[in-house]
Design a protein around this motif. Structure first.
Motif, short mmCIF file in Angstrom:
data_model
loop_
_atom_site.label_atom_id
_atom_site.label_comp_id
_atom_site.label_asym_id
_atom_site.label_seq_id
_atom_site.Cartn_x
_atom_site.Cartn_y
_atom_site.Cartn_z
N PRO A 93 0.85 -1.22 -0.07
CA PRO A 93 -0.14 0.02 -0.06
C PRO A 93 0.68 1.17 -0.06
O PRO A 93 0.50 2.49 -0.34
N SER A 94 2.05 1.42 0.42
CA SER A 94 2.85 2.32 0.76
C SER A 94 4.47 2.16 1.10
O SER A 94 4.82 1.04 1.22
N GLY A 95 4.99 3.33 0.66
CA GLY A 95 6.62 3.00 1.23
C GLY A 95 6.70 2.79 2.57
O GLY A 95 7.70 1.99 2.89
N SER A 96 5.95 3.29 3.41
CA SER A 96 5.92 3.12 4.88
C SER A 96 5.62 1.77 5.17
O SER A 96 6.26 1.01 6.02
N SER A 97 4.56 1.02 4.56
CA SER A 97 4.22 -0.46 4.88
C SER A 97 5.39 -1.27 4.28
O SER A 97 5.52 -2.14 4.77
N ALA A 98 5.92 -0.84 3.21
CA ALA A 98 7.16 -1.54 2.64
C ALA A 98 8.16 -1.45 3.85
O ALA A 98 8.92 -2.63 3.84
N ILE A 99 8.55 -0.58 4.45
CA ILE A 99 9.61 -0.49 5.35
C ILE A 99 8.93 -1.63 6.54
O ILE A 99 9.84 -2.26 7.06
N GLU A 100 7.92 -1.42 7.02
CA GLU A 100 7.41 -2.22 8.10
C GLU A 100 7.50 -3.70 7.78
O GLU A 100 7.78 -4.44 8.58
N LEU A 101 6.94 -4.02 6.56
CA LEU A 101 6.98 -5.39 5.98
C LEU A 101 8.45 -6.07 5.96
O LEU A 101 8.64 -7.12 6.43
N ALA A 102 9.47 -5.26 5.60
CA ALA A 102 10.81 -5.52 5.47
C ALA A 102 11.23 -5.84 6.76
O ALA A 102 12.07 -6.69 7.16
N ALA A 125 20.05 9.82 12.28
CA ALA A 125 19.19 10.75 13.18
C ALA A 125 18.31 11.65 12.04
O ALA A 125 17.27 12.33 12.44
N TYR A 126 18.88 12.01 11.04
CA TYR A 126 18.29 12.59 10.07
C TYR A 126 17.82 11.74 8.98
O TYR A 126 18.43 11.16 8.00
N ASP A 127 16.51 11.29 9.08
CA ASP A 127 15.63 10.66 8.16
C ASP A 127 14.21 10.80 7.93
O ASP A 127 13.73 11.54 8.81
N TYR A 128 13.35 10.03 7.16
CA TYR A 128 12.10 10.44 7.17
C TYR A 128 11.66 9.66 8.53
O TYR A 128 11.90 8.61 8.87
N PRO A 129 10.93 10.87 9.46
CA PRO A 129 10.51 10.36 10.70
C PRO A 129 9.63 8.95 10.82
O PRO A 129 9.88 8.28 11.79
N GLY A 130 9.13 8.51 9.65
CA GLY A 130 8.26 7.35 9.63
C GLY A 130 8.94 6.04 9.80
O GLY A 130 8.39 5.26 10.41
#
Length: 417
Positions: A93-102, A125-130
């Motif tokens: 569904p999203s890039g954020s869900s891709a990170i979660e699944l990985a 420390a500097y990254d997409y907060p999600g």
């Protein structure tokens, strides 16, 4: 690489290219792709249902295969072969869900019966907060590293200053099976090969967040003298992409996980197929996305050309430095063009001035260096990331599709002198 006038992207009311993209030829292709899915009924079926009813490959599978090709083979510069074979792709569904699944697939979780301590996930420390919040959601322990220091500026330019610092990561002590989560941000590319070697030595897993960098990679020379294109994420256990509403490839929402490891792909399938896909991307989204994949390399080259010209402006005259370099071995995919101001006050003034021409721009991410010790571990200095949080501004990728973006920005900045 400028498009002919009759093939240029339509302009929004702010004077910059509209987003999602409005281009006569591309729009026709998207309309045709979506119409086919509406006509044959795939818009209202599960991909596995479509596959069972037809001998032809459905839109979901075609999109999945095309994402793999677009990230590698199609993005390779002319005359240079893409390194490796066809990767396994899972749409989601999203890039954020891709990170979660990985992270789930690699076993990230809290202390409990299976582990004495929460899984350590090292990230900048500097990254997409999600990304930080996803680690927290899964019960893992964020371990923060610093970003690279800026290099010496030349006419208002620096070639480093955004990506995670390898030296900083090397100083972090984490047990085997910890995760290193690295994001390729703002048109810059982390040293995937060096990071993968460190992970091999430490027995860590590498996840590359390429949600801002689809189609990017490095040109490497082999021992026999031949050259190959190595796409971002080739050395990682998992690589993630995003097709969200602001991304250079968009279908409103959507994402993908990519791996070269068949075993890891099969493990993920066992997690998300119950028996239908628990984290799906819809056939309509696939239909809208596919035509854009053919345009990716050309659009990236246009953005790179204009980013290079922006990097040549005299940013030093307004107290800034463009974060860009001329490394010919890099194939970039600019999502944001980054400019580092000398302090927060200067950043605010420059953004205010750029907005007088309605340039789509704004502040960079808020760094996580101030999170409490309860939420994260901070074993190394985070001073560079803190400086980015206070002083980085970014220009949106849609402005980079404008042939005269550098001239318009230069004229705007000259009024500050």
């Amino acid at each position: 690489m400028d498009l002919p006038a009759e093939e240029s992207f339509a302009v929004a009311s702010d004077g910059w290219p509209a987003w999602p993209p409005k281009h006569a030829k591309l729009t026709r292709q998207i309309e045709k792709s979506v119409a086919e899915v509406l006509e044959d009924g795939q818009w209202g079926t599960y991909p596995e249902t479509t596959a069972a009813k037809s001998e032809q490959v459905g839109v979901y599978e075609r999109c999945r295969n095309s994402v793999s090709l677009a990230a590698g083979k199609w993005s390779a510069p002319e005359g240079i072969t893409a390194f490796g074979g066809t990767a396994q792709v899972r749409l989601c569904p999203s890039g954020s869900s891709a990170i979660e699944l990985a992270l789930r697939a690699l076993g990230v979780g809290p202390a409990g019966a299976k582990r004495s301590k929460a899984t350590q996930v090292i990230l900048s420390a500097y990254d997409y907060p999600g990304n930080f919040r996803t680690v927290e959601l899964l019960g893992g322990r964020p371990v923060l590293c610093d970003t690279q220091p800026t290099s010496g500026t030349r006419s208002g330019r620096t070639s480093t200053g955004i990506l995670p610092s390898l030296k900083s990561i090397q100083q972090i002590q984490a047990p085997p099976e910890s995760i290193l989560l690295v994001s390729h941000l703002h048109g810059q590319l982390a040293d995937s090969g060096g990071l993968a070697e460190l992970c091999r030595q430490r027995r860590w897993f590498l996840v590359e967040d390429a949600c801002q960098a689809m189609g990017a990679g490095r040109i490497k020379q082999n021992a026999d003298g031949s050259t190959v294109f190595v796409p971002v994420g080739y050395f990682a256990e998992w690589t993630t992409y995003s097709f969200g509403g602001s991304k250079p490839l968009t279908c409103g929402n959507g994402g993908a996980l990519v791996t070269e490891y068949e075993g890891k792909y099969q493990k993920l399938k066992g997690m998300v197929d119950r028996p239908s896909d628990t984290f799906p991307m819809s056939p309509l989204q696939c239909a809208a996305l596919m035509p854009q994949l053919d345009w990716l390399s050309q659009s990236n080259r246009i953005r790179c050309q204009n980013a290079q010209r922006l990097g040549e402006l005299d940013w030093a005259s307004v107290g800034c430095a463009a974060v860009w370099d001329e490394d010919p071995s890099l194939v970039r995919a600019p999502y944001k063009f980054p400019v580092l101001a000398k302090n927060a006050e200067t950043r605010a003034k420059v953004i205010q001035q750029l907005r007088t021409i309605e340039l789509p721009c704004g502040e960079g991410f808020r760094a996580m260096h101030r999170t409490s010790d309860r939420r994260s571990s901070k074993p190394v200095s985070l001073k560079n990331a803190a400086a980015l949080s206070e002083s980085l501004l970014v220009i949106d990728h849609r402005a980079l599709l404008t042939p005269d973006v550098a001239e318009r920005v230069a004229g705007c900045l000259s009024k500050m002198l």
